[in-house]
Scaffold this motif. Sequence first.
Motif, short mmCIF file in Angstrom:
data_model
loop_
_atom_site.label_atom_id
_atom_site.label_comp_id
_atom_site.label_asym_id
_atom_site.label_seq_id
_atom_site.Cartn_x
_atom_site.Cartn_y
_atom_site.Cartn_z
N THR A 34 0.83 -1.20 0.00
CA THR A 34 0.00 0.00 0.00
C THR A 34 0.87 1.25 0.00
N PHE A 35 1.95 1.22 0.78
CA PHE A 35 2.85 2.37 0.86
C PHE A 35 3.43 2.72 -0.50
N SER A 36 3.94 1.72 -1.22
CA SER A 36 4.53 1.99 -2.53
C SER A 36 3.48 2.50 -3.51
N THR A 37 2.26 1.99 -3.39
CA THR A 37 1.18 2.48 -4.25
C THR A 37 0.89 3.95 -3.99
N VAL A 38 0.83 4.32 -2.73
CA VAL A 38 0.54 5.72 -2.38
C VAL A 38 1.69 6.63 -2.78
N VAL A 39 2.93 6.17 -2.63
CA VAL A 39 4.09 6.98 -3.04
C VAL A 39 3.99 7.32 -4.53
N VAL A 40 3.74 6.30 -5.36
CA VAL A 40 3.63 6.53 -6.79
C VAL A 40 2.43 7.41 -7.10
N GLY A 41 1.33 7.19 -6.38
CA GLY A 41 0.15 8.03 -6.59
C GLY A 41 0.43 9.49 -6.28
N ALA A 42 1.19 9.76 -5.21
CA ALA A 42 1.54 11.14 -4.87
C ALA A 42 2.41 11.76 -5.96
N TYR A 43 3.37 10.99 -6.47
CA TYR A 43 4.23 11.47 -7.55
C TYR A 43 3.41 11.80 -8.80
N LEU A 44 2.52 10.90 -9.18
CA LEU A 44 1.67 11.15 -10.35
C LEU A 44 0.74 12.33 -10.12
N GLY A 45 0.31 12.50 -8.86
CA GLY A 45 -0.53 13.65 -8.55
C GLY A 45 0.19 14.96 -8.79
N PHE A 46 1.47 15.03 -8.43
CA PHE A 46 2.25 16.23 -8.72
C PHE A 46 2.37 16.46 -10.22
N LEU A 47 2.55 15.38 -10.98
CA LEU A 47 2.65 15.52 -12.43
C LEU A 47 1.33 16.02 -13.02
N VAL A 48 0.22 15.47 -12.54
CA VAL A 48 -1.09 15.92 -13.02
C VAL A 48 -1.29 17.40 -12.72
#
Length: 358
Positions: A146-160
């Motif tokens: 779950t942690f790695s999923t949220v990390v990538v999600g946060a990164y993609l959120g910054f890109l969006v």
Amino acid sequence: MNLAAATNESLAEMSNVLIYSSMAVYTLAFLAHIAEWVLGSRSKVGRTAAALTAPAAGTVQVQVRQRGGGTAVLDKPEVVTRSATGARDVPDGPGAAGGDEKGDLYGRIAVSLTTLAFLVEAAGVVTRALSVQRAPWGNMYEFSTTFSTVVVGAYLGFLVARKNVRWLGLPLVTTVLLDLGIAVTWLYTESDQLVPALHSYWLWIHVSTAIFCGAVFYLGAVATLLYLFRDSYENTLAKGGTPGGFARSVLERLPAAASLDKFAYRVNAAIFPLWTFTIIAGAIWAGDAWGRYWGWDAKEVWSFITWVAYAAYLHARATAGWKGRKAAYVALIAFACWLFNYYGVNMFVNSLHSYAGV
């Protein structure tokens, strides 16, 4: 075996397949990020290096279309970022692609693959939750995925949000692969129900906020580490030194030290109040589960140490003489405390929080 148990077992197996599949896609994204760095043009990187040694910001020419159909050339001040100490004015680097179309293509492919891997991994986490019919972070394996999923999600959120954070892609995907590798190799636990103490809505509130805080702290830590390297590089240039070829190839493409420092500070400062809430929520849950709000358990102690470390970092940023590199060292110590609280306490320290197993 009844139908419900068979369904849950099938969902658990599907979750495992999805997690391994996401690792395969993350590996492809890792290779694409490597290609972005390796195949990006060096020529624009060299021009950026020349700009770093300029004594002051110059001007750039822009063409403006006039009403009569012609064009006029105007001088426009070059956009620069100021360092935390005010000692240097330097432009951001061109990014991992070096401003080259081929490098940029591989970078976009890497982001696309990272997005696909994120969706597959998220599906694996959700499937795991369906198999156990609870929040999918009841043990270290579930917490890690779950942690790695949220990390990538946060990164993609910054890109969006159109933030210039693609430089995070390579270290992000690398550490996500390490995290998942550790999870499936050493931390894997069969899906099962939790002990009675964990059957509480606070599991959703407390642990989810802890995971999100850790994900953002991680992004801040990566930016802080890169800031230290980039700051040393800029200092070398300012003193008239000549960095090595590898340093020029990599560090010239990163944002300026001031930009990295600003990003790290903003994300750490933004998430610190939520980390405070996480500790308070854990205390409330402890009161419901064990009849006391604070018992100096190892997990509680290290959560508080992490809070103190990040509070010290934020204070250092506001204190004369502690900005810049000194504050960055405090930030890295704070994240090291979070990491020990994540891995060390659960695996090496006897704690009430170890009842869920690894």
